[in-house]
Design a protein around this motif. Structure first.
Motif, PDB file in Angstrom:
ATOM      1  N   GLY A  17      71.790  55.290  59.765  1.00  0.00           N
ATOM      2  CA  GLY A  17      71.488  53.872  59.909  1.00  0.00           C
ATOM      3  C   GLY A  17      71.870  53.092  58.671  1.00  0.00           C
ATOM      4  O   GLY A  17      72.576  53.605  57.788  1.00  0.00           O
ATOM      5  N   PRO A  18      71.412  51.851  58.564  1.00  0.00           N
ATOM      6  CA  PRO A  18      71.785  50.998  57.427  1.00  0.00           C
ATOM      7  C   PRO A  18      71.061  51.387  56.144  1.00  0.00           C
ATOM      8  O   PRO A  18      70.065  52.104  56.159  1.00  0.00           O
ATOM      9  CB  PRO A  18      71.363  49.602  57.892  1.00  0.00           C
ATOM     10  N   GLY A  19      71.613  50.886  55.052  1.00  0.00           N
ATOM     11  CA  GLY A  19      70.981  51.098  53.751  1.00  0.00           C
ATOM     12  C   GLY A  19      71.969  51.629  52.732  1.00  0.00           C
ATOM     13  O   GLY A  19      73.137  51.869  53.015  1.00  0.00           O
ATOM     14  N   SER A  20      71.477  51.801  51.530  1.00  0.00           N
ATOM     15  CA  SER A  20      72.313  52.318  50.445  1.00  0.00           C
ATOM     16  C   SER A  20      72.337  53.839  50.493  1.00  0.00           C
ATOM     17  O   SER A  20      71.486  54.472  51.124  1.00  0.00           O
ATOM     18  CB  SER A  20      71.755  51.862  49.098  1.00  0.00           C
ATOM     19  N   CYS A  21      73.331  54.433  49.832  1.00  0.00           N
ATOM     20  CA  CYS A  21      73.466  55.894  49.820  1.00  0.00           C
ATOM     21  C   CYS A  21      72.138  56.537  49.445  1.00  0.00           C
ATOM     22  O   CYS A  21      71.427  56.067  48.561  1.00  0.00           O
ATOM     23  CB  CYS A  21      74.562  56.316  48.865  1.00  0.00           C
ATOM     24  N   ALA A  22      71.827  57.658  50.089  1.00  0.00           N
ATOM     25  CA  ALA A  22      70.451  58.132  50.176  1.00  0.00           C
ATOM     26  C   ALA A  22      69.897  58.828  48.935  1.00  0.00           C
ATOM     27  O   ALA A  22      68.729  59.198  48.911  1.00  0.00           O
ATOM     28  CB  ALA A  22      70.315  59.073  51.373  1.00  0.00           C
ATOM     29  N   GLY A  23      70.709  59.019  47.899  1.00  0.00           N
ATOM     30  CA  GLY A  23      70.204  59.625  46.675  1.00  0.00           C
ATOM     31  C   GLY A  23      70.182  58.628  45.532  1.00  0.00           C
ATOM     32  O   GLY A  23      70.142  57.415  45.743  1.00  0.00           O
ATOM     33  N   MET A  24      70.229  59.135  44.298  1.00  0.00           N
ATOM     34  CA  MET A  24      70.252  58.253  43.131  1.00  0.00           C
ATOM     35  C   MET A  24      71.697  57.896  42.802  1.00  0.00           C
ATOM     36  O   MET A  24      72.216  58.196  41.739  1.00  0.00           O
ATOM     37  CB  MET A  24      69.535  58.930  41.952  1.00  0.00           C
ATOM     38  N   TYR A  25      72.342  57.258  43.793  1.00  0.00           N
ATOM     39  CA  TYR A  25      73.697  56.757  43.620  1.00  0.00           C
ATOM     40  C   TYR A  25      73.621  55.360  42.997  1.00  0.00           C
ATOM     41  O   TYR A  25      72.569  54.927  42.530  1.00  0.00           O
ATOM     42  CB  TYR A  25      74.420  56.756  44.968  1.00  0.00           C
ATOM     43  N   THR A  26      74.722  54.623  43.017  1.00  0.00           N
ATOM     44  CA  THR A  26      74.772  53.357  42.272  1.00  0.00           C
ATOM     45  C   THR A  26      73.703  52.366  42.710  1.00  0.00           C
ATOM     46  O   THR A  26      72.994  51.790  41.874  1.00  0.00           O
ATOM     47  CB  THR A  26      76.158  52.718  42.413  1.00  0.00           C
ATOM     48  N   ALA A  27      73.566  52.122  44.002  1.00  0.00           N
ATOM     49  CA  ALA A  27      72.641  51.084  44.469  1.00  0.00           C
ATOM     50  C   ALA A  27      71.190  51.422  44.135  1.00  0.00           C
ATOM     51  O   ALA A  27      70.448  50.575  43.615  1.00  0.00           O
ATOM     52  CB  ALA A  27      72.808  50.875  45.971  1.00  0.00           C
ATOM     53  N   ASN A  28      70.755  52.641  44.438  1.00  0.00           N
ATOM     54  CA  ASN A  28      69.382  53.010  44.122  1.00  0.00           C
ATOM     55  C   ASN A  28      69.151  53.081  42.617  1.00  0.00           C
ATOM     56  O   ASN A  28      68.055  52.771  42.130  1.00  0.00           O
ATOM     57  CB  ASN A  28      69.034  54.349  44.782  1.00  0.00           C
ATOM     58  N   THR A  29      70.165  53.489  41.874  1.00  0.00           N
ATOM     59  CA  THR A  29      70.060  53.495  40.415  1.00  0.00           C
ATOM     60  C   THR A  29      69.836  52.090  39.894  1.00  0.00           C
ATOM     61  O   THR A  29      68.939  51.839  39.080  1.00  0.00           O
ATOM     62  CB  THR A  29      71.334  54.078  39.775  1.00  0.00           C
ATOM     63  N   MET A  30      70.658  51.141  40.345  1.00  0.00           N
ATOM     64  CA  MET A  30      70.541  49.781  39.845  1.00  0.00           C
ATOM     65  C   MET A  30      69.261  49.097  40.341  1.00  0.00           C
ATOM     66  O   MET A  30      68.655  48.302  39.612  1.00  0.00           O
ATOM     67  CB  MET A  30      71.775  48.966  40.231  1.00  0.00           C
ATOM     68  N   ALA A  31      68.837  49.393  41.552  1.00  0.00           N
ATOM     69  CA  ALA A  31      67.567  48.840  42.028  1.00  0.00           C
ATOM     70  C   ALA A  31      66.422  49.316  41.145  1.00  0.00           C
ATOM     71  O   ALA A  31      65.516  48.540  40.790  1.00  0.00           O
ATOM     72  CB  ALA A  31      67.325  49.249  43.477  1.00  0.00           C
ATOM     73  N   SER A  32      66.461  50.583  40.763  1.00  0.00           N
ATOM     74  CA  SER A  32      65.427  51.136  39.884  1.00  0.00           C
ATOM     75  C   SER A  32      65.508  50.528  38.491  1.00  0.00           C
ATOM     76  O   SER A  32      64.487  50.204  37.863  1.00  0.00           O
ATOM     77  CB  SER A  32      65.571  52.654  39.802  1.00  0.00           C
ATOM     78  N   ALA A  33      66.734  50.367  37.987  1.00  0.00           N
ATOM     79  CA  ALA A  33      66.925  49.777  36.664  1.00  0.00           C
ATOM     80  C   ALA A  33      66.413  48.342  36.623  1.00  0.00           C
ATOM     81  O   ALA A  33      65.753  47.920  35.658  1.00  0.00           O
ATOM     82  CB  ALA A  33      68.403  49.817  36.278  1.00  0.00           C
ATOM     83  N   ILE A  34      66.693  47.577  37.668  1.00  0.00           N
ATOM     84  CA  ILE A  34      66.266  46.182  37.720  1.00  0.00           C
ATOM     85  C   ILE A  34      64.756  46.082  37.822  1.00  0.00           C
ATOM     86  O   ILE A  34      64.131  45.199  37.222  1.00  0.00           O
ATOM     87  CB  ILE A  34      66.976  45.466  38.887  1.00  0.00           C
TER      88      ILE A  34
END
Length: 297
Positions: free
Chosen positions: A62-79
């Motif tokens: 389904g939709p969403g960012s790549c399911a591990g600690m890839y770029t999107a989840n990394t940056m969401a966590s950083a922000i």
């Protein structure tokens, strides 16, 4: 009325621009890396085209960012660690009621920030960027975070350099066992509390700055005051005395190929030193002409 409309527009903009959340895992614990591995499996003759098709059709459900600690989840966590998004905003699946609620809360927060006159420049500081870098390292996050954080710092007129990643990385360990280098997916980190317990651990250890202002209008330390530890028995995020790697996985490199610096991900699982011959190509065309003789280790 004009103020109301302005706030409404900003609220809608915030909802549209909110981090969209992570993809749920596919069956058999699959994600996008499963597809890459299956493509390689076909090339190596280990699986059939039909098996590849089955992986491709199920790995991303389904939709969403790549399911591990890839770029999107990394940056969401950083922000989130930087204070520029609400607590737990990096820890929702894209297809979830929690994500919808997070968007509504983000809009409300923007209205409150406008009313109080709190601007991004009040939140973005050297210390808040250091918090983001520390969190990325502890999570084993993407090397792209180096590029993005340097770019954001440049626009925010905050002095952040590659040397800051090396300096901070010398004292911050990798704690999270997350894909692509680890075993677990973002959805599994969400189920044990997201990154808030990790931030509390880092704060208690003196590894992040608690006095930084955040979009809640409170300091990071105030936001974390009532956060509970991860549940006993989980092994997704390790303790500080049992890290995956004792220092950063983000290695800043210098040399004749990158005189101004480059970044590599060294998780420790591949070893920390390599000695051997290098096969050198003078151009991409030369590389492609000789790629059948290249053996990548």
């Amino acid at each position: 009325r004009d103020l109301h409309l302005s706030l409404r527009r900003q609220r809608q903009m915030c909802i549209r621009d909110s981090y969209g959340g992570t993809i749920q895992p596919g069956p058999k614990h699959r994600d996008v890396i499963s597809v890459f591995e299956a493509v390689g499996g076909v090339a190596a003759g280990r699986i059939t085209e039909a098996e590849l098709q089955e992986v491709e059709s199920t790995a991303i459900p389904g939709p969403g960012s790549c399911a591990g600690m890839y770029t999107a989840n990394t940056m969401a966590s950083a922000i989130e660690a930087m204070g520029m998004s609400l607590p737990n905003s990096s820890a929702q699946e894209a297809v979830s009621g929690e994500k919808k609620t997070d968007c509504e809360k983000a809009g409300e927060a923007v209205v409150e920030l406008v009313k109080r006159g709190i601007k991004p420049s009040d939140i973005l500081s050297k210390e808040s960027f250091e918090n983001a870098i520390t969190t990325v390292i502890a999570l084993g996050g993407s090397t792209n975070a180096v590029l993005h954080l340097l770019a954001v710092a440049h626009d925010a007129r905050v002095e952040i350099t590659l040397e800051d990643f090396t300096r901070i990385g010398a004292r911050v360990p990798v704690l999270a066992d997350l894909r692509p280098s680890g075993r677990y997916m973002m959805s599994e980190l969400i189920r044990i509390g997201g990154i808030q317990p990790l931030l509390k651990t880092l704060l208690d250890a003196g590894l992040i700055h608690g006095d930084c202002l955040t979009v809640t209008g409170k300091s990071l330390a105030e936001n974390l005051a009532d956060v509970q530890p991860y549940p006993p028995g989980q092994d997704i995020v390790r303790t500080l005395d049992d890290p995956i790697k004792a220092d950063s996985h983000l290695a800043i490199l210098y040399g004749n190929l990158a005189p101004e610096g480059a970044v590599a991900k060294i998780t420790g699982k591949e070893g920390t030193r390599f000695t051997g011959p290098a096969r050198v190509s003078v151009s991409y065309t030369h590389l492609r002409a000789h790629e059948t003789s290249l053996h990548l280790v």
